[in-house]
Design an enzyme around this catalytic site. Structure first.
Site, PDB file in Angstrom:
ATOM      1  N   THR A  43      46.146  32.078  37.593  1.00 40.11           N
ATOM      2  CA  THR A  43      45.387  32.099  38.887  1.00 40.11           C
ATOM      3  C   THR A  43      44.048  32.416  38.394  1.00 40.11           C
ATOM      4  O   THR A  43      43.052  32.162  39.352  1.00 40.11           O
ATOM      5  CB  THR A  43      46.061  33.296  39.897  1.00 40.11           C
ATOM      6  OG1 THR A  43      47.387  33.084  40.029  1.00 40.11           O
ATOM      7  CG2 THR A  43      45.014  33.273  41.274  1.00 40.11           C
ATOM      8  N   THR A  44      43.693  33.375  37.521  1.00 39.73           N
ATOM      9  CA  THR A  44      42.349  33.712  37.127  1.00 39.73           C
ATOM     10  C   THR A  44      41.773  32.552  36.359  1.00 39.73           C
ATOM     11  O   THR A  44      40.333  32.428  36.556  1.00 39.73           O
ATOM     12  CB  THR A  44      42.436  35.112  36.126  1.00 39.73           C
ATOM     13  OG1 THR A  44      43.123  36.034  36.639  1.00 39.73           O
ATOM     14  CG2 THR A  44      41.080  35.253  35.545  1.00 39.73           C
ATOM     15  N   TYR A 106      54.395  30.100  49.462  1.00 37.18           N
ATOM     16  CA  TYR A 106      54.282  29.452  50.569  1.00 37.18           C
ATOM     17  C   TYR A 106      55.486  29.208  51.323  1.00 37.18           C
ATOM     18  O   TYR A 106      55.956  29.450  52.280  1.00 37.18           O
ATOM     19  CB  TYR A 106      53.163  28.322  50.594  1.00 37.18           C
ATOM     20  CG  TYR A 106      52.927  27.861  51.767  1.00 37.18           C
ATOM     21  CD1 TYR A 106      51.837  28.362  52.783  1.00 37.18           C
ATOM     22  CD2 TYR A 106      53.678  26.671  52.602  1.00 37.18           C
ATOM     23  CE1 TYR A 106      51.757  28.135  53.995  1.00 37.18           C
ATOM     24  CE2 TYR A 106      53.376  26.276  53.757  1.00 37.18           C
ATOM     25  CZ  TYR A 106      52.363  26.802  54.412  1.00 37.18           C
ATOM     26  OH  TYR A 106      52.096  26.433  55.917  1.00 37.18           O
ATOM     27  N   TYR A 132      56.471  35.274  36.737  1.00 38.33           N
ATOM     28  CA  TYR A 132      55.246  35.902  37.474  1.00 38.33           C
ATOM     29  C   TYR A 132      55.632  36.398  38.583  1.00 38.33           C
ATOM     30  O   TYR A 132      55.885  35.697  39.493  1.00 38.33           O
ATOM     31  CB  TYR A 132      54.231  35.035  37.264  1.00 38.33           C
ATOM     32  CG  TYR A 132      52.778  35.866  37.701  1.00 38.33           C
ATOM     33  CD1 TYR A 132      52.679  37.176  37.927  1.00 38.33           C
ATOM     34  CD2 TYR A 132      51.688  34.578  38.125  1.00 38.33           C
ATOM     35  CE1 TYR A 132      51.184  37.474  38.572  1.00 38.33           C
ATOM     36  CE2 TYR A 132      50.423  35.147  38.536  1.00 38.33           C
ATOM     37  CZ  TYR A 132      50.206  36.572  38.637  1.00 38.33           C
ATOM     38  OH  TYR A 132      49.176  37.134  39.226  1.00 38.33           O
ATOM     39  N   ARG A 137      50.689  37.138  46.564  1.00 32.80           N
ATOM     40  CA  ARG A 137      50.161  36.173  46.468  1.00 32.80           C
ATOM     41  C   ARG A 137      51.252  35.040  47.012  1.00 32.80           C
ATOM     42  O   ARG A 137      50.859  33.980  47.761  1.00 32.80           O
ATOM     43  CB  ARG A 137      49.519  35.562  45.110  1.00 32.80           C
ATOM     44  CG  ARG A 137      48.258  36.221  44.949  1.00 32.80           C
ATOM     45  CD  ARG A 137      47.639  35.798  43.632  1.00 32.80           C
ATOM     46  NE  ARG A 137      46.384  36.315  43.219  1.00 32.80           N
ATOM     47  CZ  ARG A 137      45.421  35.997  43.574  1.00 32.80           C
ATOM     48  NH1 ARG A 137      45.018  34.976  44.770  1.00 32.80           N
ATOM     49  NH2 ARG A 137      44.003  36.513  43.222  1.00 32.80           N
ATOM     50  N   LYS A 160      55.697  39.069  34.061  1.00 28.25           N
ATOM     51  CA  LYS A 160      54.763  39.666  34.584  1.00 28.25           C
ATOM     52  C   LYS A 160      54.626  40.336  35.897  1.00 28.25           C
ATOM     53  O   LYS A 160      54.831  39.658  36.757  1.00 28.25           O
ATOM     54  CB  LYS A 160      53.370  38.612  34.535  1.00 28.25           C
ATOM     55  CG  LYS A 160      52.080  39.017  34.997  1.00 28.25           C
ATOM     56  CD  LYS A 160      51.130  38.081  35.089  1.00 28.25           C
ATOM     57  CE  LYS A 160      49.487  38.418  35.643  1.00 28.25           C
ATOM     58  NZ  LYS A 160      48.770  37.533  35.801  1.00 28.25           N
ATOM     59  N   ILE A 202      48.936  41.399  31.169  1.00 23.25           N
ATOM     60  CA  ILE A 202      48.292  39.830  31.182  1.00 23.25           C
ATOM     61  C   ILE A 202      47.081  40.151  32.119  1.00 23.25           C
ATOM     62  O   ILE A 202      47.275  40.518  33.435  1.00 23.25           O
ATOM     63  CB  ILE A 202      49.104  38.894  31.898  1.00 23.25           C
ATOM     64  CG1 ILE A 202      50.259  38.622  30.887  1.00 23.25           C
ATOM     65  CG2 ILE A 202      48.379  37.725  32.256  1.00 23.25           C
ATOM     66  CD1 ILE A 202      51.327  37.532  31.337  1.00 23.25           C
TER      67      ILE A 202
END
Length: 291
Positions: A43-44, A106, A132, A137, A160, A202
């Site tokens: 995402t980053t 989603y 993750y 999110r 993560k 991370i």
């Protein structure tokens, strides 16, 4: 296998395109500063706004730049299982050392759906998988029991964890075993995370302060929590400031202040406001990164 400070690498842009010159320089800087691995196109790394072609190109480029000096865990998640398999196979083909796979966002699968998704990915190629788990999110939270089921698969090697719930580390040690790799996905609580049995982070902040974050992680892994706390005191204002707005925007602004990349993001993310920029500047001075 995967431990210590693993920057969730930003994807630098210049005039709307990926800035590969800046990206190569970032990779070299992180290795020189002691980062223990790199995680491109999470995402980053602005994976939601990279094209699929750009996504694959960035992973391949980072692997080539690293040349095996540190592990590369490629972001390869999707809420489409078939697409995630494609991204994983590509990462494997270009030499990545692992894949970071976010819980499908989603579409909100059940726990049984999560097991089926990760099992399909596990069976599709030979890359080690880091789950993750980021309910904030993805709007789905993988339970420790579900993670324990997945941990029985040989190539699902760790998590993560960005739940922000420190007790999860101990719960996952019980369900997954003490050897299951637990990496924090939240900089501000990484100290407590490792005290509970985690082995690294991370990190978004490590984009900006790779040396400090690497030394912080090394102190925790050596059991020197007094030393680690001194790093935490230096870094905490930066952890907070970077996330006043979307973390990738904060990280890119801070990197621009260090001359490492342009302060450029892609819509719908905006660059940080002047107020946030001033707070990041102050935090960087507190950490000794700016005069």
């Amino acid at each position: 296998m995967f431990r210590g400070s693993l920057p969730a690498l930003v994807t630098p842009f210049r005039n709307g395109a990926v800035d590969y010159e800046a990206l190569e320089a970032l990779v070299e800087w992180h290795i020189a500063e002691g980062s223990h691995g790199l995680v491109p196109v999470g995402t980053t790394g602005e994976s939601p706004t990279l094209t699929h072609i750009e996504h694959e190109q960035v992973v391949e480029f980072v692997v080539k730049c690293v040349k095996g000096r540190v592990p590369v865990i490629a972001g390869a998640g999707s809420n489409n299982t078939t697409e995630a398999i494609r991204l994983m196979k590509h990462a494997e083909s270009v030499g990545a050392d692992g894949a970071l796979i976010v819980t499908p966002y989603y579409n909100k699968p059940t726990q049984a759906g999560l097991i089926a998704h990760y099992r399909a990915l596990h069976d599709a190629c030979d890359l080690p998988i880091i789950i993750y788990n980021i309910p904030g999110r993805s709007v789905v939270d993988m339970s420790p029991e579900t993670m324990g089921e997945l941990a029985k698969l040989p190539r699902i090697v760790g998590v993560k964890d960005a739940t922000g719930k420190l007790e999860r580390v101990s719960m996952q040690r019980q369900s997954c075993g003490a050897e299951f790799i637990q990496l924090s996905g939240e900089d501000a609580t990484a100290l407590g995370f490792n005290a509970h049995g985690g082995v690294g982070c991370i990190s978004v902040t490590a984009n900006v302060a790779p040396k400090l974050c690497a030394e912080f992680q090394e102190a925790t892994l050596a059991g020197d929590y007094h030393k680690a706390l001194s790093y935490q005191d230096r870094l905490m204002p930066l952890h907070v400031a970077i996330f006043l707005e979307p973390g990738l925007a904060g990280a890119k602004y801070a990197l621009s202040r260090l001359g490492r990349c342009e302060n450029e993001v892609r819509l719908p993310i905006l660059g940080v406001t002047e107020k946030t920029a001033a707070t990041i500047d102050a935090a960087m001075r507190h950490a000794g990164l700016l005069n």
